[in-house]
Design a protein around this motif. Structure first.
Motif, short mmCIF file in Angstrom:
data_model
loop_
_atom_site.label_atom_id
_atom_site.label_comp_id
_atom_site.label_asym_id
_atom_site.label_seq_id
_atom_site.Cartn_x
_atom_site.Cartn_y
_atom_site.Cartn_z
N HIS A 153 60.68 44.55 68.57
CA HIS A 153 62.07 44.38 68.13
C HIS A 153 62.12 42.99 67.50
O HIS A 153 61.79 42.01 68.17
N HIS B 38 64.57 46.78 63.64
CA HIS B 38 65.83 46.06 63.35
C HIS B 38 65.68 45.35 62.01
O HIS B 38 66.17 45.83 61.01
N HIS C 277 65.41 54.31 73.81
CA HIS C 277 65.35 53.75 75.18
C HIS C 277 66.03 54.76 76.12
O HIS C 277 67.18 54.55 76.50
N ASP D 93 67.52 54.14 67.86
CA ASP D 93 67.63 53.05 68.85
C ASP D 93 68.50 53.49 70.03
O ASP D 93 69.23 52.68 70.60
N LYS E 45 60.86 54.40 75.28
CA LYS E 45 60.47 53.12 75.87
C LYS E 45 60.95 53.03 77.32
O LYS E 45 62.03 53.52 77.65
N HIS F 240 62.18 55.20 67.80
CA HIS F 240 62.70 54.07 68.59
C HIS F 240 63.84 54.55 69.48
O HIS F 240 64.98 54.70 69.03
#
Ligand code: ZN
Length: 416
Positions: free
Chosen positions: A252, A274, A84, A326, A151, A82
């Motif tokens: 998410h 999460h 970004h 994350d 992502k 995960h």
């Protein structure tokens, strides 16, 4: 060669599927070990003595590049399921505002948060984004990570989401590790669609997803389903479009509020991420399925929250859990899975062994790649990380500094 502790993560109980409950403690540790890889694949795993006696190895010793691990710990390369990575600038104003007491939602409604990263990505050339992502991939390998889910989600127009995914692909082609691209067009409703989110959902379903699928730019479709982002019904619509276009789904979920999981489970999601808020009855459903619950304590830490996801409750109920960074500019600007593992131990009461399993083989399950990633076994990809420690428990123990000295990414060694 000369591996003091080799954490193979081979399942001791022989169960296939994601690790749950006490299986999270099965690290498959070998002492005084060696691993042989050829052409990017692991060929044999065993004791160093046996390797030295092996007639094939004796005959071919001159052709083999030998890495002396000096009695240190070797783990499967971490699987960060995960991140970004496609953004241009850190969000320092949000950071300061939060320190002065503003909440996530106050920052978002004042024009900060995810929406404030959009302009940078929309205006950036693809080449600029490739450079950014490539920098991230180089840095993340230095933390022991060899497989990264990446992502899109900071463009939120058809053109800028496809540009972000194209940048991920180009960066991945220039990095020896493995990158798994995810379309997160449904990150938040952009300003120009405020008040008509359904129109934006249609853009995601009818344009972004089909174009990303046709261009083979994404393997997963992700949705931020929570208060202030997308509703359960909108998430179902987007999942439906993802599946119809041949893509797997992930979400998410449960960061701020609880969402009923049953309507989403029918799409067979790879992972819910999460999950700070989840009901008891939903835990029972997750315990029976292979959908991974991915915990991202870096976000709780960086938001300055007192509460962390209740990992013990999840593990004790038989829910398979993974850990991820994350990595993102607003709520979790870290590339360090060892840091996430340290937080999992200190704030979520996971044991070091559980944290390692969650960051390796269960991360691989969260990306549906467990047949090639997440453990050190013959036939799998040669993804390894060497840490300058003598005991694996030191990895989450020495927080805030990387002890990773070398990663092997699909057979390619890179020193740090
Ligand atoms: Zn995220």
């Amino acid at each position: 060669m000369n591996i003091g502790q080799l954490l193979t993560l081979r399942s001791e109980s022989g169960n296939s599927g994601p690790r749950r409950g006490s299986e999270l403690k099965e690290l498959g540790i070998l002492a005084e070990a060696a691993v042989l890889s050829i052409g990017g694949k692991i060929v044999s795993v065993g004791s160093a003595k046996a390797a030295l006696r092996d007639p094939w190895i004796q005959r071919n010793r001159n052709e083999i590049t030998e890495i002396d691990c000096a009695g240190n710990v070797v783990v499967p390369g971490f699987v960060d399921s995960h991140t970004h990575p496609v953004f241009t600038l850190p969000r320092l104003v949000d950071f300061e505002k939060r320190l002065e007491g503003a909440t996530y939602e106050q920052i978002a409604s004042a024009g900060g948060g995810i929406r404030s990263s959009l302009e940078g990505v929309r205006n950036a050339t693809k080449a600029t984004l490739v450079k950014k992502v490539l920098g991230v991939l180089g840095d993340i390998a230095a933390q022991g990570t060899t497989t990264v889910e990446a992502k899109s989600g900071y463009g939120l127009t058809v053109e800028s989401e496809l540009k972000s995914l194209a940048a991920i692909r180009e960066a991945a082609q220039n990095w020896p590790g493995t990158v798994v691209p995810t379309l997160l067009g449904a990150h938040v409703v952009p300003k120009e669609f405020q008040g008509c989110s359904q129109k934006y959902v249609e853009t995601v379903c009818l344009e972004m997803i089909p174009k990303a699928a046709r261009g083979r730019l994404a393997r997963f479709v992700d949705v931020f389903c929570d208060r202030g982002a997308f509703t359960l019904e909108e998430t179902e619509q987007i999942f439906q479009a993802g599946r119809a276009n041949g893509l797997s789904v992930r979400a998410h979920l449960g960061q701020f509020t609880e969402t009923a999981l049953a309507p989403l489970l029918k799409f067979d999601p790879a992972s819910f991420d999460h999950m700070d808020h989840v009901s008891d009855s939903d835990l029972a459903q997750l315990a029976r399925r292979d959908t991974i619950t991915t915990l991202v304590p870096g976000a709780n830490y960086f938001l300055g929250l007192k509460e962390y996801p209740n990992a013990r409750r999840l593990i004790d109920r038989g829910v398979p859990v993974a850990l991820a960074t994350d990595y993102n500019p607003g709520t979790s600007p870290t590339l360090s899975l060892p840091m996430a593992m340290s937080l999992a131990c200190t704030h979520m009461k996971m044991s070091p062994a559980e944290a390692i399993t969650a960051a390796t083989i269960n991360g691989a399950y969260a990306l549906r790649m467990a047949d090639s990633k997440g453990s050190i076994e013959p036939g799998k990809d040669a993804d390894l990380a060497v840490f300058a420690v003598k005991d694996y428990r030191e990895i989450p123990y020495w927080f805030g500094a990387s002890r990773c000295r070398l990663t092997v990414l699909n057979g390619v060694p890179v020193s740090h």
